[in-house]
Structures are given as C-alpha cells and as structure tokens.
Scaffold this active site. Structure first.
Site, PDB file in Angstrom:
ATOM      1  N   HIS A   1       0.946  -1.085   0.136  1.00 16.29           N
ATOM      2  CA  HIS A   1       0.282  -0.077  -0.129  1.00 16.29           C
ATOM      3  C   HIS A   1       0.877   0.974   0.198  1.00 16.29           C
ATOM      4  CE1 HIS A   1      -3.222  -2.575   1.326  1.00 16.29           C
ATOM      5  NE2 HIS A   1      -2.793  -3.353   1.981  1.00 16.29           N
TER       6      HIS A   1
ATOM      7  N   HIS B   1      -7.660  -4.404  -0.555  1.00 14.26           N
ATOM      8  CA  HIS B   1      -6.738  -5.862  -1.025  1.00 14.26           C
ATOM      9  C   HIS B   1      -7.152  -6.597  -2.187  1.00 14.26           C
ATOM     10  CE1 HIS B   1      -6.316  -4.844   3.513  1.00 14.26           C
ATOM     11  NE2 HIS B   1      -5.247  -4.580   3.071  1.00 14.26           N
TER      12      HIS B   1
END
Length: 330
Positions: free
Chosen positions: A56, A218
């Site tokens: 991320h 995700h």
C-alpha cells in the site's frame, strides 16, 4: 507477471533496504520489518505507531518522520504485521508520554495490535488505539467485521502526528484521531486487479468492459460489478456513496488517491469531476491531495476520501511534516 523484483519471497525486506538507502534519516530494520524515525524516542512526546500489510506504499513506512508517524510495521504483502514487530515499534517510540496505535479495521491488524498493546502494558507503556473504519462501500468484507480502513488513515496519521509534536497528551491525540475517523468517508473503484509477487497473477478476474464498484485495498469485492463508465459517472458514484453515509456540508479535506496503476492525468481529471460535484452539494474543499498515498500494488483504480474538517483539524493538517511520502513547511 513483469515486476522489478529478485525473489518473490523477499520483496518486503529488499524494498525496506531500498527505503533505508534512499532515506538515511530513518532507522530501518529489514529483518524485523520496522521503520522508525531517527530521533525516536522523543522524550515527553506521544509516540505514534501504525502499520499493516505491505503493498500500500507509501502507507505506512513512507509516512514515518517528524510531524507524522514515529514508527511503522510492515507486514508481508497484504498481511498484518506480527505482534512482536508491533511491540518492538511501540518500545522504540515510547518517550514517556504513552503510545498511540493507529489501526486499519482488518481482523488480523486489529488482533495483532491488540496483543501488542497488552504486551506493552506489561512494560508499563500506556497505549491508546484509534481504529480507522472509513470505507463506506460495505459493512463487512472478506477480512473485516465492520467497515474497512482505507484512505482516511493518511489524514488520521497526519493530524495526530501534528498534535503529538505540540506535546499534547495521549488522551487528546487519540481523541482528535477518532474525530477525524468519524468525520471521514471513503469509496474506491477498480479497473483492474492487483498482482501480488507471490501469486504472479491478478487477484481476481475483471473483464475489460467492467469495473469493481466499492473495491477494498486488498482486492476485496465491492458493492457490485458495473459496466465501465465515464469519469463523471464514477465521480458521482463515489461522492453519492460517501455523502449518503456521512452527510454534511461545510469545509472538507478531500483526498483523491490512486491505487497504484492509475496515471496522474486520469486522477486529476477525476478530481475535477469530484470538485464540481462537491461544490454543487455545498461542500467547500478546504484542502486537497491528489496522488498515490494508499495503493494496492499495481491496481488501476482510485479512491475518494472526504473528511468534514473544523478549524482545528485544518490547522493540524497544515502543520509542518517531513516524511518520504508527505513533506510540507520544512
């Protein structure tokens, strides 16, 4: 799969070594997968720790430094950091005023940070937690009970980091973080899936003429699959969803975030549509941020975060910060 990697099993540690080489002002421990600001612990200051699965970036390691996080724990790709790493980070930043854990609402993150906080208590370290659950797309998802934590994490980390630099108490730093979370809503749309190094293929199938509406960072499913739409329609989807869940007028901090594979040309185009829609809804954009801040590896897509901000939140947002991923006033 085409990626600039050596060994898929060693991506995170090698990336952290690269972070250390690029930013010698940080203390980076690739083996334990920690990033700590060089002057930690700062005596008399609340230490702030966050973390989560890698993939991320720049969240979280890229936001370590004066004015934001004191430490970040990097789990494996899309995997929570382990309690021992979180505890090590907590100890490393404890300057005697307590430590704040900023935790995105994913089951593994919540459990592991809770365990680390209990262990820190055995060391007489006082820990408070701010749980970020800003994603209004779905109530429960693949990895969560309740709403997911996404783009508002950046705003929570920035605002709490600024207040901690002013030597505010742990109670007050935690309180402002919870306020920012309560006033924030986020929503994401994906055009492609992310490809994790270990899997070597996209995490889900998404036809060329479809988009995932309300996707998680995700790759978790969103609200629905929908036909690919113009940017104006995508902006309306996101704005409507956020303001329906968190209705408000007045001043806002707006983050238009790329998920890793979307060019800035498209992000700015999309932001223009968002700005026009918010103006029509009596939401004044007090501050804005456009770019890649909470990514999902190479996913093409974008997320929108709207934080309804008062003068104090805006003041802390504007305060100086010096990190690899966000720098202002220094």
């Amino acid at each position: 799969m085409k990626k600039f990697i050596n060994d898929p099993g060693d991506v995170v540690a090698q990336a952290l070594r690269g972070l250390a080489a690029a930013h010698p002002e940080l203390r980076v421990d690739p083996e334990n997968q920690l990033v700590v600001r060089a002057d930690a612990p700062v005596r008399g200051k609340v230490g702030i720790v966050s973390g989560g699965g890698s993939g991320h970036e720049p969240l979280h390691g890229g936001f370590v430094g004066p004015g934001m996080l004191d430490a970040a724990c990097a789990g494996e790709v899309f995997t929570s950091p382990v309690p021992d790493a979180i505890l090590a980070a907590t100890r490393a930043v404890d300057g005697g005023a307590g430590v704040l854990h900023i935790v995105k609402n994913y089951t593994g993150d919540v459990l592991n940070f809770e365990m680390a906080a209990e262990l820190a208590g055995d060391d007489d370290i006082t820990v408070e937690t701010v749980l970020v659950d800003d994603d209004v797309a779905v109530q429960d998802s693949t990895w969560t009970a309740g709403r997911r934590g996404t783009g508002a994490t950046v705003i929570v980390e920035k605002v709490t980091g600024a207040l901690a630099e002013e030597r505010a108490s742990l109670k007050d730093v935690a309180a402002i973080g919870r306020t920012v979370n309560e006033r924030s809503g986020s929503f994401a749309v994906a055009l492609t899936a992310a490809t994790t190094p270990a899997a070597g293929r996209p995490g889900f199938d998404l036809p060329d003429d479809e988009m995932e509406v309300g996707v998680g960072i995700h790759g978790e499913p969103g609200r629905r699959r929908a036909p690919l739409a113009p940017a104006a329609d995508v902006a309306a989807l996101m704005v409507d969803a956020i303001l329906e869940a968190k209705p408000a007028t007045g001043t806002a901090i707006v983050l238009l975030n790329g998920l890793g594979g979307t060019p800035l040309l498209e992000l700015y185009l999309l932001y223009g549509e968002v700005a026009a829609l918010l103006e029509s809804r009596d939401v004044r954009i007090g501050r804005s941020l456009v770019g890649n801040y909470v990514t999902s590896l190479d996913m093409a897509g974008a997320s929108l975060t709207i934080c309804h901000a008062d003068d104090e939140i805006l003041r802390l947002w504007d305060a100086w910060v010096r990190t690899p991923g966000l720098r202002r006033g220094v």
